[in-house]
Design an enzyme around this catalytic site. Structure first.
Site, PDB file in Angstrom:
ATOM      1  N   CYS C 100      -1.397   6.056   0.115  1.00 38.11           N
ATOM      2  CA  CYS C 100      -0.246   5.370   0.688  1.00 38.11           C
ATOM      3  C   CYS C 100       0.967   5.623  -0.190  1.00 38.11           C
ATOM      4  CB  CYS C 100      -0.541   3.876   0.754  1.00 38.11           C
ATOM      5  SG  CYS C 100       0.860   2.884   1.269  1.00 38.11           S
ATOM      6  N   CYS C 104       6.959   2.939   4.073  1.00 37.58           N
ATOM      7  CA  CYS C 104       7.075   2.606   5.496  1.00 37.58           C
ATOM      8  C   CYS C 104       7.304   1.123   5.732  1.00 37.58           C
ATOM      9  CB  CYS C 104       5.790   2.974   6.233  1.00 37.58           C
ATOM     10  SG  CYS C 104       5.368   4.682   6.054  1.00 37.58           S
ATOM     11  N   THR C 191       2.440  -4.015  -0.437  1.00 37.79           N
ATOM     12  CA  THR C 191       2.341  -2.610  -0.805  1.00 37.79           C
ATOM     13  C   THR C 191       3.628  -2.121  -1.441  1.00 37.79           C
ATOM     14  OG1 THR C 191       0.850  -2.240   1.034  1.00 37.79           O
ATOM     15  CG2 THR C 191       1.950  -0.314   0.138  1.00 37.79           C
ATOM     16  N   GLU C 259      -1.055  -2.910  -4.333  1.00 43.70           N
ATOM     17  CA  GLU C 259      -0.599  -4.127  -3.674  1.00 43.70           C
ATOM     18  C   GLU C 259      -0.368  -5.243  -4.691  1.00 43.70           C
ATOM     19  OE1 GLU C 259      -2.912  -2.192  -2.054  1.00 43.70           O
ATOM     20  OE2 GLU C 259      -1.465  -1.676  -0.477  1.00 43.70           O
ATOM     21  N   HIS C 294       4.867  -0.416  12.528  1.00 44.82           N
ATOM     22  CA  HIS C 294       3.950  -0.187  11.426  1.00 44.82           C
ATOM     23  C   HIS C 294       2.604   0.339  11.935  1.00 44.82           C
ATOM     24  CE1 HIS C 294       3.616  -0.347   7.199  1.00 44.82           C
ATOM     25  NE2 HIS C 294       2.650  -1.236   7.149  1.00 44.82           N
ATOM     26  N   TYR C 298       0.487   4.063  11.117  1.00 42.82           N
ATOM     27  CA  TYR C 298      -0.875   4.236  10.606  1.00 42.82           C
ATOM     28  C   TYR C 298      -1.600   5.419  11.242  1.00 42.82           C
ATOM     29  CZ  TYR C 298      -1.602   0.432   7.374  1.00 42.82           C
ATOM     30  OH  TYR C 298      -1.576  -0.358   6.260  1.00 42.82           O
ATOM     31  N   CYS C 301       0.140   8.515   8.810  1.00 45.63           N
ATOM     32  CA  CYS C 301      -0.230   8.707   7.395  1.00 45.63           C
ATOM     33  C   CYS C 301      -1.743   8.843   7.258  1.00 45.63           C
ATOM     34  CB  CYS C 301       0.304   7.574   6.535  1.00 45.63           C
ATOM     35  SG  CYS C 301      -0.322   5.945   6.959  1.00 45.63           S
ATOM     36  N   GLU C 445      -7.985  -1.223   3.454  1.00 49.15           N
ATOM     37  CA  GLU C 445      -6.561  -1.126   3.751  1.00 49.15           C
ATOM     38  C   GLU C 445      -6.342  -0.626   5.178  1.00 49.15           C
ATOM     39  OE1 GLU C 445      -2.581   0.375   3.987  1.00 49.15           O
ATOM     40  OE2 GLU C 445      -4.381   1.614   4.064  1.00 49.15           O
TER      41      GLU C 445
END
Lengths: 484, 484, 484, 484
Positions: C100, C104, C191, C259, C294, C298, C301, C445
């Site tokens: 990650c 974003c 994050t 995180e 969001h 996903y 990425c 995650e």
């Protein structure tokens, strides 16, 4: 065993006079009518196997009541070995018929009612158990086929039996006389009903006090006054009815068991054939025991059907020249894997069987529910794989009339051929068998027979012993069992 | 667009004289025969929509050749927007027919052949592209329905076209004359063939030099001398043929597209309608492009069908009083989820479209293959969920003759009712719709139409760019790209 | 773009003084601390790519506010093309970092708040939109990294924000002053928080009137007084912290985004940085838009990560001599298939984007939720396949200290070798990469980032348009739309 | 049973002097070293249970050789009841340890070698069986822990044992002396090796004549000269090594069994401890029998682990206030369903057990392979569901040092609380347990322990009896069994 084999069974049906409708007309003789004869033939095999040297040990048992040799399908399980033999018997019959042979429903009804009648008597001092044993002895001695009649129409499913706008949506007692009761209502999806001798009525769900009149179990002859049967449709039933031996896929047997609605229009039942009347707290146990036995069975007969399907696609792959392709072998492997996974649960719930107070043996309820839940998944998945392997032509094949036509028969034979020397007709026959075993009715029956998927999930959650499992987790995580 | 609407389309079919067999007999008029009329009606909707104010933008396009307004089904995609509009059009048609409307096959054949003919000419200096444009202009102006004829019988699948014991298992050129060629063989599973005007013949697989005579593409009128069609069977086709409007489930439309075998017994094709003859290295591109377009489409029309099925079970749940149960809502959610996941791939492979040298647009091949692969899984799973939610009665329902019978009609109405006020007949109709859309032919078609699952897997692996991915992994793990 | 590249980004972080705890101690400099540096490096790549000739078009955009060139991560989407470019950018970054890159969350927060602030103003005549644009211009010009702070702790999940025993379980306004507000509470799972410049606070769920103080959105510098960060643990984080470059799997980057909990202990926010305060009816739209953006991401990425994983197992199969086995190829094919299916939904929800009243573009909500739902399934399945292909040694491998040990290093090298010439260390490195990408934190995650699976299902059901679908089904079954 | 309980077992280990490396250093005492002690504790429980009144019947048996009471883990199964008791014992141990207790490997090795040694002697007149019984009596009387050493490194997997560039990639005999043999090579992934007393070496695969030197089975003390052990890494092993009782998840036990490489650098084995040397045709049976026993066991111990996981998420749902949500209950139901489906196959392959010529009982091979195949699927799926239900915080939680910190401990306690009165530490402990049981090593072990998925598929296909199934299908379709 008064009825000694398949032929005698068929003859025995001719002596009955049930009222049966199908496609708006009356069926006079179920043994000859093309719509019902294939189902009669499948049930007849349960009789024939009792005489087979190879399968006799599975197909018969010794009555614990009379000590006489009886059909296993009329037996009350006395131990784990009985439970396991039953599973093996059902798989063999599934392999031989490729369809439902219908006799388990009554079989399971007998086993459930037997143990529950015993417990009602213990609680209330009634004599249901003796009545039941007497009727059962008759069934065993005559070797009758019994339809286990449980599923009610249910009307508005958001309401209970006594809360329906139409009170007949669940079978109930409408009159009680000195010598018996009068019942009204209907049972639907009744497998094998039209070719059974006796109906064993059972309640369809756990009920509370408000539904006393609905808590009824009793036996009724199939041709009793007031009983009407309406035989249902199946996928491609017209091919069966038109005696299309090739296009029907299974020339001798039907798609599934041949289901009917049984309507009871104020049918009188004499007291000696009443096994429960009003003991609502025993409706739950009766339903759950019947369901558990029946769910266990689905992992046996359906694996028999899956064996056939695995064989069919393997044969077709040979004919088509693809049997050695790695993806074909992998899909066949997956079919076997799912089939045997299913079989495991039938064996396991039997191996973990336990005695009820009556002495009759029950399967392990959790594992039996797990078994049926997997049927509702695996049969579809196996069908999907079979359809994948078979190829699209099972859905586009010309009819058998074209195959046999003078005008175009040679074209069908030429252009649906496979590897050299294998006759096109064989390829078509096996394609039609796969078509028959993977589409429509065959799968719906696997989904809903012995209870819809959600019914099993409720039982699985209920029997999950979460508190015990929570304790295990707390111990391992170092959390005190009793939090303050 | 000479043919302006559905009615004119139906009339146009009456002017043709194709040779069609079905169940051993000749079909004289496909527009009236009960076996074919429902499929004609579905195809007719592709014509009607062109006049709908709401859908005109989707259903028509402007010819890049003539500048005239044409049916989108005869259009060569000129940009991403065309590709996306096509997807939306197909989903709408799926929703309105609940079945295959058949016209995509020719549509995709046109797009594939167009771009490949251009590339053959570029390589060989031939004039296939001009021939093709001329034929296409005729198709566009007349607004003809074209059956894209790709799938050969294949005989022994372990052998190639020129290696079969019977050399006719793949369509091939048996004679070359000054004015044209003569072809022999057959194409099977031909959707919409009996109600098309033209056949667009294409090779069925990538071929090597040994198969020169098999590398042939051309256009043939449906009623050309030597062309024979044999119309195939489908699940429950007898209900359709017997005009059983309730039991057939979809009273107006068929199960799938109506498939036929097209046999070519030495059919002459004039040179101006020949678009490939012997250029084996272009068979691969032609097949892959056709397949990619066709696979993309399956994520559109099938989502239309799934929408119908989701609506059907939702409605049935309302009638049965179960619509608010959490497990019902969860299963409906899952059906929507799978349906929209599928739709995503149709949209995505279109949004990632690219121009071929001819100017015609292609979908993204990887994503189109992914799309079809998911069809082969999700349609079964959605059907499984629909069957779960519908309940077992879709497999045991009495026939419409019993529903309408004087003797037992009142019993069927009483015992198959749902919540108050909802007529039993509606419940039965929706049950039959679900039965028709979840069993047999409907699912087999999803599995194998546009290529069997393994065909997509081969493409997915091939286009997976593993070397690029290996480099990414090595970089992240600290491994030199070039090992010594 | 004041911060022009990765190096400048890292320098900019050194100018901040956030209060960060990790394993009970203070982290002074996130750019050097071994626990945070790998995450800083991943975020830095979002800066570096803006200077890459190859990726500049993806990584930058033109501000619709100022007309200046900005990082795409600070851009408000102006059209479908922006949405699609973002998807491609994220996949590339996933491929390059295998983890990650964190940016974003703020990006999506910006886009959601932008359009909602506009709509609040339209309703209430407030000036949130102008405040927001001013802050956003600052973010764009400086090229700041923003952490989108949405998820509250939630305490007892059976109760709402204002109904908790501890009222701080959701961030809320505890004081309103002339010049600003004071907020209290915490945001968890944040994050990239420790290496961001700004926090964009947003409500975590749709709220009703009772929760007015909880309906708050505002911007807070990461090192504002009263802000405390606690950095969380990850799978095998000790290997990262101990700088075990081989055993950590990804020597340069972390498992996921790094995180942290962000605690707000009565933090003052000046009015010009407050973008919502009390407009509870806009909490729903803000949350759903943020979530939709969001969730769409996903599918981009994570496909980048899956590409790496597919490459890693392909490489390992080569080293181990199994790359050509049919079951290996089939599993790799399945991994690609799932990866690309996922990618389709990111592309599709972007291609179906639509403009909000503010002009900012939204993805299609249904398809974005479908996208994330598939992430929660496919990442586990792809990990399962990767683990299958990698072999058991990824769980039993000796440490890098043994590999490098004088005593046993030669034994490790000898007995963990693969095909000739491929150094054992490479095999171990790739195994450790697979281990890092398939276990624990990486999968959790994927499951819960951008919302837990049930959150998507609620949206999918809600947007399913069941009534429209019911109409389609009724039409096809011949049932009147309006029942009387 | 010389070693009578867990404490004595631990003491017995202190008397051994194995050479063990871990992270580049020597482990002197496995019972104290933080890396190995948790695994020792799990194995110790197999000793303790023999003294538990409740579990004694499962945990002990009567030696068929000596008639003495022995640990079941040293027993040769004499009937179906033995096989089923073993399954129940393993599930209990899985529930109590939440991990691998390691002793099955030797147990299964004993049972496989016992029956094969008998058959070798029958064929060759050798005396392996007597040698083996003598060694086994010693193992039973002393109550030793035996590591079953089967898996070789394999090097280049595209080549066989005798075809490797490095001939030591499979353990082999490098010298044969009058009094014994000398072996060289390594066994990898050796569960429980570092805390076992004896090594039972077995070949890793079916071999042909070319690999005579590799067809070797023998017993070697764990601290024999030339034996070196290298202990492997696991997910989050540093937490275990650092004695982080909360963050490790399972404060007392390890992630899985504690695996090691066992290297044999020219180890001498006296003749009386050699049980096979060169009889290549018996390598297949030995491997398949070991594998079948071991695969059966995985459906027992893993269901124990799944029970813990189900308990853990149920408890966490209570703490979080979500236990009654319908989707939570449904996911817990699914976890139970999968767990019990798996258990069924362990029970079923035991119930279908059969005697080898030696008298030792074997499980049903097909069903045992089916069992393990399901482990490789269900454990991942159950982990996925557990992660879903647990929530994202299991991947972002601050460390136990923060929980206990003066500076931020109160913030962690406040913001990770659940329902009132339940201490935050309990919530964190159960979260860490779930983290430990669902990520990385735990799942990899389920995938590859007892053989990788493809190994089972090969067996399932091989035992599928396709010819018998083809016959069933042909009969039903009306195709003659013998085609001419």
């Amino acid at each position: 065993m008064n009825i000694k084999n398949g032929v005698e069974y068929i003859q025995s049906l001719r002596n009955l006079k049930p009222t049966i409708y199908y496609k708006g007309k009356v069926i006079e003789d179920v043994t000859c009518h093309p719509a019902t004869a294939p189902h009669v033939r499948a049930a007849a095999l349960t009789y024939s196997l009792a005489n087979s040297e190879k399968y006799q040990d599975l197909a018969t048992a010794t009555s614990h009541i009379t000590g006489r040799k009886i059909s296993r399908f009329t037996h009350v399980h006395q131990n784990v070995d009985d439970l396991i033999k039953k599973i093996k018997l059902l798989r063999v019959l599934g392999q031989k018929t490729g369809t439902c042979f219908q006799r388990c429903v009554g079989f399971d009804g007998i086993n459930a009612t037997y143990s529950v009648a015993y417990e009602i008597d213990r609680e209330y001092g009634t004599d249901y158990f003796e009545r039941f044993k007497k009727w059962l002895t008759y069934v065993q001695d005559e070797n009758l086929m019994v339809v286990g009649a449980m599923t009610d129409p249910k009307g508005d499913r958001s309401r209970g039996p006594a809360d329906q706008p139409d009170l007949d949506q669940y079978v109930h007692v409408v009159d009680r006389r000195a010598d018996g009761i009068v019942i009204r209502g209907a049972k639907i999806h009744m497998t094998g009903a039209v070719n059974s001798h006796e109906i064993l009525v059972m309640p369809t769900t756990a009920m509370d006090e408000s539904a006393r009149d609905y808590a009824v179990s009793c036996a009724v002859p199939i041709d009793a006054p007031g009983v009407t049967l309406i035989f249902g449709r199946q996928s491609n039933d017209d091919r069966r009815d038109n005696l299309e031996r090739i296009d029907a896929g299974k020339p001798s047997f039907g798609a599934v068991g041949g289901e009917a609605v049984i309507v009871f229009e104020d049918v009188f039942v004499p007291n000696e054939k009443v096994f429960m009347d009003g003991q609502t707290e025993f409706t739950g146990p009766l339903v759950y025991r019947f369901a558990a036995h029946h769910r266990a069975n689905y992992g046996a007969c359906k694996t028999g059907l899956m064996d056939v399907l695995i064989g069919a696609v393997s044969y077709l792959a040979q004919i088509q020249g693809t049997a050695k392709a790695s993806h074909v072998r992998d899909k066949v492997t997956e079919m076997i894997h799912l089939c045997e996974t299913l079989y495991c649960s039938s064996i396991a719930c039997s191996a973990e069987g336990w005695p009820t107070p009556s002495g009759g043996y029950m399967v392990n309820t959790m594992l039996a529910n797990v078994c049926k839940q997997n049927v509702t998944r695996f049969h579809f998945e196996i069908a999907r794989l079979a359809v994948d392997l078979a190829g699209g032509f099972i859905a586009t094949l010309p009819s058998q009339y074209d195959l046999q036509s003078e005008a175009v028969g040679h074209l069908v034979k030429k252009y649906f051929s496979g590897v050299e020397k294998s006759p096109t007709e064989y390829r078509i026959r096996i394609a039609r068998l796969i078509e028959a075993m993977t589409g429509g009715t065959a799968l719906v029956e696997s989904m809903h027979g012995a209870g819809s998927p959600q019914a099993q999930r409720i039982m699985i959650f209920r029997e999950g012993e979460l508190n015990r499992k929570i304790e295990m987790a707390k111990k391992l995580a170092g959390i005190p069992l009793r939090e303050t």
